[in-house]
Design an enzyme around this catalytic site. Structure first.
Site, PDB file in Angstrom:
ATOM      1  N   ILE A  13      93.911 139.411  -2.530  1.00  0.00           N
ATOM      2  CA  ILE A  13      93.697 140.695  -3.210  1.00  0.00           C
ATOM      3  C   ILE A  13      94.091 141.880  -2.341  1.00  0.00           C
ATOM      4  O   ILE A  13      94.018 143.024  -2.776  1.00  0.00           O
ATOM      5  CB  ILE A  13      92.231 140.858  -3.664  1.00  0.00           C
ATOM      6  CG1 ILE A  13      91.278 140.795  -2.472  1.00  0.00           C
ATOM      7  CG2 ILE A  13      91.878 139.814  -4.706  1.00  0.00           C
ATOM      8  CD1 ILE A  13      89.836 141.083  -2.835  1.00  0.00           C
ATOM      9  N   GLY A  14      94.484 141.606  -1.131  1.00  0.00           N
ATOM     10  CA  GLY A  14      94.906 142.691  -0.258  1.00  0.00           C
ATOM     11  C   GLY A  14      95.577 142.156   0.983  1.00  0.00           C
ATOM     12  O   GLY A  14      95.318 141.031   1.411  1.00  0.00           O
ATOM     13  N   GLY A  16      97.106 143.585   4.911  1.00  0.00           N
ATOM     14  CA  GLY A  16      97.319 144.664   5.856  1.00  0.00           C
ATOM     15  C   GLY A  16      98.220 144.232   6.983  1.00  0.00           C
ATOM     16  O   GLY A  16      98.827 143.163   6.953  1.00  0.00           O
ATOM     17  N   SER A  17      98.322 145.072   7.997  1.00  0.00           N
ATOM     18  CA  SER A  17      99.192 144.778   9.129  1.00  0.00           C
ATOM     19  C   SER A  17      98.763 143.521   9.848  1.00  0.00           C
ATOM     20  O   SER A  17      99.577 142.690  10.217  1.00  0.00           O
ATOM     21  CB  SER A  17      99.171 145.946  10.121  1.00  0.00           C
ATOM     22  OG  SER A  17      99.637 147.103   9.513  1.00  0.00           O
ATOM     23  N   THR A  20      94.779 139.653   6.045  1.00  0.00           N
ATOM     24  CA  THR A  20      94.928 139.429   4.612  1.00  0.00           C
ATOM     25  C   THR A  20      93.536 139.260   4.024  1.00  0.00           C
ATOM     26  O   THR A  20      92.698 138.572   4.604  1.00  0.00           O
ATOM     27  CB  THR A  20      95.773 138.176   4.343  1.00  0.00           C
ATOM     28  OG1 THR A  20      97.061 138.342   4.944  1.00  0.00           O
ATOM     29  CG2 THR A  20      95.940 137.947   2.853  1.00  0.00           C
ATOM     30  N   VAL A  21      93.287 139.892   2.884  1.00  0.00           N
ATOM     31  CA  VAL A  21      91.982 139.786   2.239  1.00  0.00           C
ATOM     32  C   VAL A  21      92.127 138.964   0.969  1.00  0.00           C
ATOM     33  O   VAL A  21      93.024 139.193   0.162  1.00  0.00           O
ATOM     34  CB  VAL A  21      91.400 141.170   1.922  1.00  0.00           C
ATOM     35  CG1 VAL A  21      90.026 141.041   1.281  1.00  0.00           C
ATOM     36  CG2 VAL A  21      91.314 141.999   3.185  1.00  0.00           C
ATOM     37  N   LYS A  60      88.293 138.230   4.859  1.00  0.00           N
ATOM     38  CA  LYS A  60      89.349 138.910   5.606  1.00  0.00           C
ATOM     39  C   LYS A  60      89.839 137.974   6.698  1.00  0.00           C
ATOM     40  O   LYS A  60      89.097 137.652   7.627  1.00  0.00           O
ATOM     41  CB  LYS A  60      88.849 140.217   6.211  1.00  0.00           C
ATOM     42  CG  LYS A  60      89.974 140.987   6.906  1.00  0.00           C
ATOM     43  CD  LYS A  60      89.573 142.401   7.248  1.00  0.00           C
ATOM     44  CE  LYS A  60      88.686 142.451   8.472  1.00  0.00           C
ATOM     45  NZ  LYS A  60      88.455 143.833   8.916  1.00  0.00           N
ATOM     46  N   ASP A 178      85.655 157.589   9.426  1.00  0.00           N
ATOM     47  CA  ASP A 178      86.735 157.428   8.443  1.00  0.00           C
ATOM     48  C   ASP A 178      86.167 157.400   7.023  1.00  0.00           C
ATOM     49  O   ASP A 178      86.533 156.550   6.218  1.00  0.00           O
ATOM     50  CB  ASP A 178      87.534 156.158   8.730  1.00  0.00           C
ATOM     51  CG  ASP A 178      88.918 156.187   8.084  1.00  0.00           C
ATOM     52  OD1 ASP A 178      89.358 157.286   7.696  1.00  0.00           O
ATOM     53  OD2 ASP A 178      89.551 155.122   7.964  1.00  0.00           O
TER      54      ASP A 178
END
Length: 994
Positions: A13-14, A16-17, A20-21, A60, A178
């Site tokens: 579902i996601g 990133g650098s 992975t999620v 994750k 953040d």
């Protein structure tokens, strides 16, 4: 796939650098059947599985191979440690952390409704397609169709839930750093409760029938007591407090500014301040002077405006405090009036359970997202911060970038991204949900780029440059750059090549921007540039810029308070003053002619030697004079205004009657200062090791500035060669006469500098932090140089930039120690000018290194793909010699290791030999003088002890060779020999030999 025998991983579902999620669920005893699956990858048939409220998870996955340096690993460990310590109903829960030999797995609470940006940016689609949220929005409709603002019930509900979580974090002395809509996840309601009472009994606050807000992504979080100040710049600029944007120290109140921006966005559907980069954003915030603009499209109550104003107060000391915020009447308001009736409760509960059992993420309900999923298999582009590159993420000149594939349009938002590096790319395509805190700087999204350079201790396979570069690279044979100076024709050819490359540098950037799936000139996209940006800037860069700003401000004050009369008539005055007054505080300007005309003393036959600006370089590989002059000129203009005297063309009679406030700097003094830094090599050598006081600080900085400059100039040569060169179908002969060097007095370098000043400033910022996915099909794979040579040149250039940064950091540290220990805050013009030049070069080198880091990673990616293709067609018949080959490769790597000492040593000798040839021929003696001085500075650098106290030491240690006594003796002999040549040459020049 099963992790540790109990967690089943489903679809992604996601991404990133670094992580992975994926969606998943927890295996119960019936699913496991008593089998010991441990860490084996097992396929599970779950077509008929009934998903419950308690077994869904988000996983994750962070491959260890992605954490190529200690700093990145520490960032992940810090997040894990924080999440383990905090348990709160409005904070995403870490269920467990599993480690294998290859991966980290963070088992986290699953939030099926994405993040707050879905409710704001995708509200219309959600209202039409999501069964649960359709009913919720029907109950609490938006106040206006003209903007994306939410109903008051939503606003106060999420304000109170956010306040509750922040209150808990402050009790633990934690600052999130953040806070933004993308990090505020939404969980499905009615999971563990059935009515309002049980909702509050579980510790929740707000309205029980609305999606539940939970803070996610603690990758930037840290422990920070109320009385402490932090220096690391991080977060997303659109939601970042102005004190962070301005490189100032900050405290936990920075989170309150972010809360104010989120509150404003919930009311109006957009952030309160927008800009194309963080500098413009800071200017807008400061210019607003605590006056927040409220749209006429929607009227909000005065209490909300008052709270927003209190949170968005520019001065953190005047900003509302945490306790006052927690006690605000809106934060503690009773929201029970918004609770729904029992029959509506039952309807919402059924729909909530239906959504849960469907195992569909929020983006899967949206037609636009379904289409993207079919095209891209639910893969999203990653936006990373600045990473954090390890200690430095580039913070300046953030510009959007692009994908050139039409299919890449779907990469940005195809699913919700649990990685905090992934955010929405435009107002209409914002579906990226952030769960993952791997803000790894150096990769970026299509419309957004991040800087980050890493300086880390990694092996020489990937170099790091954050405030600098992510790890660098393997080693190949060193390539020395030939100096084409043996003939005018060769120099003309080299000049044409350099100019063409500079033009292509800009062209390359423009082509990439042209391929953007959205026109970056579109206002809506430019508004979102910062919203997708992450920034991390560590202490060293902050110190450099802060000190330079402070000294610049004092320089401006001194300039305003000083009245300067014109002198009588001696244009040689400045040179004498500079030679005789090292701590020059104020001096009298003098009338000067155009920089292109020679100057003579009035009436006397005593003519001074032409300055470096007048003596154009003809050695194409040397670029110190006009480049340094230009850099110093820019710095002085910023400091003291225009360096052109208002009345320089007026007659002497008029000048004598004028006594007015004048800029302290003018062109001739500027040129003299430039000359002295490089050509006074015999006076400045060794000055950086003497005791520091107000009388010696200028000499120390001049010595370090000269060393940094010669290394930087060499790095620029390497850097220019990495720029793709289009075919020179139009030769220099076909170019206009004023666009090429016609004879030995032409200045190709000067022309190139003019081009590069524009191209570097516009091109590099747009490349920083770009993801490999957005670069893989662009320039590098079509470079005019072979990959091996380009890879080698990029490695050599980044090493030289890092060496320059190390020297500049040392210079600023020395200045800082002297400045803050000195009783008098009174600096000379020359010192101020040097500090500004050092600051400019420091920031420039960070940008160059970031670009090279991306290029190196891109080349490695291309090489890996090429190797994979080759391996598919190669029979495996060499297994018996694998070990031998591996050992030979290791030996080759040792031999091919690039050392900055060798680069500088070879370059110094190359320059001096070239100068010697020209001297023998009697050509360009002034340029020979400069070449000898440059060579001496380079060799002098090799004798310096390794700098141990700057942020770049870890990086430098990986590509610095230790010189033994014999090496040092050889270098000293060369220094003596070249110094003697320089002395003899100067005597020849003084006797009119030039």
């Amino acid at each position: 796939m099963i992790i540790s025998g109990k967690y089943v991983i489903e679809k992604e579902i996601g991404k990133g650098s670094f992580a992975t999620v994926l969606k998943g669920y927890i295996i119960d005893d019936n699913d496991n059947n008593g089998n010991d699956t441990n860490n084996e990858d097992v396929e599970v048939n779950d077509d008929k599985r009934k998903y419950t409220t308690r077994n869904q998870i988000a996983v994750k996955a962070v491959p260890r191979s992605k954490l190529k340096n200690k700093k990145l690993l520490e960032n992940l460990e810090v997040e894990i440690a924080i999440l383990k310590k905090i348990k709160h109903p409005h904070i995403v829960r870490l269920i467990e952390c599993e480690r294998t030999s290859t991966d980290f797995y963070l088992i986290m609470e699953y939030c099926a409704l994405g993040d707050l940006t879905f409710l704001i940016k995708k509200r219309q689609e959600i209202m039409e397609n999501h069964p649960l949220l359709k009913s919720v929005f029907k109950r609490f409709p938006p106040p206006s169709k003209n903007h994306n603002g939410l109903h008051r019930a939503f606003i106060l509900n999420y304000l109170q839930q956010l306040s509750s979580s922040l209150k808990f974090l402050r009790s633990k002395n934690l600052v999130h750093r953040d806070i933004k809509p993308q990090n505020l996840l939404l969980a499905t309601p009615f999971v563990d409760y059935h009515d309002s009472k049980s909702f509050h009994d579980l510790g929740y606050v707000g309205i029980s029938s609305l999606p539940i807000l939970k803070i996610a992504d603690f990758g930037f979080a840290r422990f920070l007591p109320n009385t402490s100040m932090a220096e690391t710049l991080c977060g997303s600029p659109l939601y970042m407090a102005p004190e962070i944007l301005n490189y100032q120290k900050y405290n936990a109140k920075a989170d309150l500014w972010s809360v104010g921006t989120v509150l404003y966005e919930m009311c109006y559907g957009k952030p309160p301040f927008k800009a194309s980069n963080h500098l413009e954003l800071y200017k807008k915030i400061k210019k607003a002077n605590n006056t927040i603009s409220y749209s006429n499209d929607c009227e909000i109550e005065d209490d909300l405006k008052d709270l927003i104003n209190a949170l968005l107060t520019f001065d953190p000391n005047k900003r509302i405090g945490f306790q006052e915020f927690f006690d605000n009447k809106l934060v503690i308001e009773d929201l029970s009036k918004y609770e729904v009736a029992n029959e509506v409760y039952s309807e919402l509960e059924l729909k909530s359970k239906s959504v849960l059992e469907s195992n569909m993420f929020i983006s899967e309900y949206l037609p636009s997202e379904k289409k993207k999923d079919d095209t891209d298999n639910m893969i999203i582009s990653n936006l990373s911060t600045n990473d954090r590159i390890n200690n430095i993420t580039i913070f300046s000149n953030i510009l959007p970038t692009v994908n050139e594939n039409e299919n890449d349009k779907t990469n940005d938002n195809s699913t919700t991204n649990y990685n905090n590096n992934d955010n929405e790319n435009n107002d209409n395509n914002n579906t990226n949900h952030n769960y993952n805190n791997d803000k790894v700087n150096n990769k970026s999204n299509d419309n957004n780029e991040k800087s980050d350079i890493n300086r880390s201790n990694s092996n020489y396979k990937q170099h790091s440059t954050k405030q600098t570069t992510n790890e660098l690279i393997p080693n190949t044979n060193t390539i020395t750059t030939n100096i084409n100076d043996n003939s005018n024709s060769e120099m003309n050819s080299q000049s044409a090549r350099m100019m063409q490359k500079s033009k292509n540098y800009k062209s390359l950037r423009n082509n990439k921007l042209r391929n953007s799936k959205n026109d970056i000139i579109n206002n809506s996209n430019s508004d979102l540039i910062l919203e997708k940006e992450y920034v991390v800037v560590e202490k060293k860069s902050v110190e450099v810029n802060t000190l330079a700003d402070e000294m610049a401000q004092i320089g401006q004050i001194n300039n305003l308070n000083y009245k300067v009369p014109y002198p009588s008539r001696s244009p040689t005055l400045a040179g004498n003053v500079l030679q005789n007054n090292e701590s020059l505080q104020h001096y009298q300007p003098f009338s000067v002619k155009s920089p292109r005309t020679s100057l003579s003393s009035n009436g006397s036959g005593n003519s001074r030697r032409a300055s470096l600006v007048d003596r154009r370089l003809s050695i194409s590989s040397l670029n110190p004079s006009n480049a340094l002059s230009r850099a110093l000129g820019v710095a002085s203009t910023k400091l003291f205004g225009s360096n052109v005297l208002p009345n320089q063309n007026a007659g002497v009679g008029n000048a004598n009657n004028i006594n007015t406030s004048m800029p302290l700097l003018n062109p001739q003094v500027f040129q003299d200062l430039t000359e002295n830094i490089l050509l006074r090599v015999d006076q400045l050598q060794g000055k950086d090791r003497i005791n520091i006081d107000s009388n010696s600080i200028v000499q120390i900085l001049e010595s370090l500035a000269a060393k940094a400059f010669v290394v930087h100039s060499f790095a620029e040569v390497k850097f220019s060669q990495t720029i793709p060169l289009k075919s020179l179908s139009t030769s220099t002969v076909n170019r206009p006469a004023n666009d090429r060097r016609l004879n030995d007095r032409g200045c190709a370098i000067e022309e190139d500098d003019n081009i590069q000043t524009e191209t570097y400033d516009t091109y590099i910022p747009s490349l920083k932090g770009r993801s490999l996915s957005s670069l893989s099909q662009t320039s590098i794979c079509s470079q005019d140089l072979p990959h091996g040579e380009l890879y080698q040149l990029s490695k050599e250039a980044i090493i030289l930039y890092m060496k320059t940064l190390s020297i500049l950091a040392t210079a600023m540290q020395i200045t800082s120690n002297w400045w803050y220990q000195s009783n008098e805050k009174n600096c000379s013009l020359r010192l101020n000018l040097l500090v500004q030049w050092i600051r400019d070069k420091f920031n420039e080198c960070l940008e160059r290194a970031d670009f090279l880091r991306i290029q190196i990673l891109e080349l490695e990616e291309c090489e890996n793909k090429s190797n994979e293709l080759n391996s598919d067609h190669t029979d495996v018949e060499t297994s018996g010699v694998n070990e031998t080959v591996h050992n030979n490769d290791n030996d080759a790597n040792e031999e091919d290791q690039i050392y900055v000492e060798k680069l500088l040593y070879d370059r110094a000798l190359e320059i001096s030999r070239t100068a010697a040839k020209l001297e023998i021929q009697g050509d360009h003696l002034n340029n020979c003088e400069l070449a000898y001085a440059t060579s001496l500075w380079m060799l002098e650098i090799l004798l310096d002890d390794r700098i141990e106290d700057d942020n770049f030491n870890e990086f430098s240690s990986k590509n610095s060779a230790v010189l033994d006594d014999q090496d040092r003796e050889i270098i000293k002999k060369y220094i003596d020999s070249i110094a003697n040549r320089l002395k003899a040459l100067r005597e020849k020049i003084s006797q009119g030999g030039s």
